[in-house]
Design a protein around this motif. Structure first.
Motif, short mmCIF file in Angstrom:
data_model
loop_
_atom_site.label_atom_id
_atom_site.label_comp_id
_atom_site.label_asym_id
_atom_site.label_seq_id
_atom_site.Cartn_x
_atom_site.Cartn_y
_atom_site.Cartn_z
N ARG A 77 0.83 -1.19 0.00
CA ARG A 77 0.00 0.00 0.00
C ARG A 77 0.87 1.25 0.00
NH1 ARG A 77 -2.57 -0.38 6.14
NH2 ARG A 77 -0.67 0.19 7.28
N GLN A 78 0.31 2.34 -0.50
CA GLN A 78 1.01 3.60 -0.56
C GLN A 78 0.06 4.72 -0.16
OE1 GLN A 78 2.93 4.45 -4.30
NE2 GLN A 78 4.33 5.90 -3.33
N ALA A 79 0.36 5.37 0.95
CA ALA A 79 -0.42 6.49 1.43
C ALA A 79 0.09 7.78 0.79
CB ALA A 79 -0.34 6.58 2.95
N PRO A 80 -0.73 8.83 0.76
CA PRO A 80 -0.29 10.10 0.16
C PRO A 80 0.99 10.61 0.80
CG PRO A 80 -2.64 10.13 0.54
CD PRO A 80 -2.13 8.89 1.21
N GLY A 81 1.97 10.95 -0.03
CA GLY A 81 3.23 11.49 0.45
C GLY A 81 4.17 10.49 1.07
N LYS A 82 3.84 9.21 1.03
CA LYS A 82 4.69 8.19 1.63
C LYS A 82 5.11 7.15 0.59
CE LYS A 82 2.68 8.56 6.25
NZ LYS A 82 2.08 7.82 7.38
N GLU A 83 6.14 6.38 0.94
CA GLU A 83 6.61 5.32 0.07
C GLU A 83 5.71 4.10 0.15
OE1 GLU A 83 11.41 6.32 0.19
OE2 GLU A 83 10.64 4.49 1.09
N ARG A 84 5.72 3.31 -0.91
CA ARG A 84 4.96 2.07 -0.91
C ARG A 84 5.53 1.11 0.13
NH1 ARG A 84 3.49 -0.22 -6.77
NH2 ARG A 84 3.07 2.04 -6.87
N GLU A 85 4.65 0.45 0.89
CA GLU A 85 5.09 -0.41 1.97
C GLU A 85 4.42 -1.78 1.90
OE1 GLU A 85 4.08 1.23 5.75
OE2 GLU A 85 1.92 1.14 5.41
N PHE A 86 5.11 -2.77 2.46
CA PHE A 86 4.62 -4.13 2.51
C PHE A 86 3.45 -4.25 3.45
CE2 PHE A 86 4.76 -8.15 4.89
CZ PHE A 86 4.51 -9.05 3.86
#
Length: 125
Positions: free
Chosen positions: A39-48
């Motif tokens: 998943r990727q939240a606004p302004g953040k990197e994609r995470e497991f």
């Protein structure tokens, strides 16, 4: 090549539930592929978020979702699911399905070979 299509996202209140689906197709897709959700939240990197072995025997979860999310797969339907319960506003993100050409379930983004376009999940307070 492999195509992955996510569905099931939407808007839900905190404490609610959603089930995401990922349908796989393509001449090179195999039921033996490991699958994962990121998943990727606004302004953040994609995470497991979660991963599952080819036969569902092994699963991994990020600490932030353990006990709330469940990954599963139905190889007869070439589909992977992410059941999300007790949703929090911090779960708001675009959720991506990914496939790896090995049977093991890697946790690193760079280890996955194929990606879907993502589906938006928004959790309101």
């Amino acid at each position: 090549q492999v195509q992955l299509v996510e569905s099931g996202g939407g808007l839900v209140q905190a404490g609610g539930s959603l089930r995401l689906s990922c349908a796989a197709s393509g001449r090179t897709f195999s039921k033996y592929y490991a699958m994962g959700w990121f998943r990727q939240a606004p302004g953040k990197e994609r995470e497991f978020v979660a991963a599952i072995s080819w036969n569902g025997a092994v699963t991994y979860y990020a600490d932030s979702v353990k006990g709330r999310f469940t990954i599963s797969r139905d190889n007869a339907k070439n589909t992977v699911y992410l059941q999300m319960n007790s949703l929090k506003p911090d779960d708001t993100a675009v959720y991506y399905c990914a496939a790896d050409r090995t049977t093991v379930p890697p946790k690193r983004l760079v280890d996955y070979d194929y990606w879907g376009q993502g589906t938006q999940v928004t959790v309101s307070s």
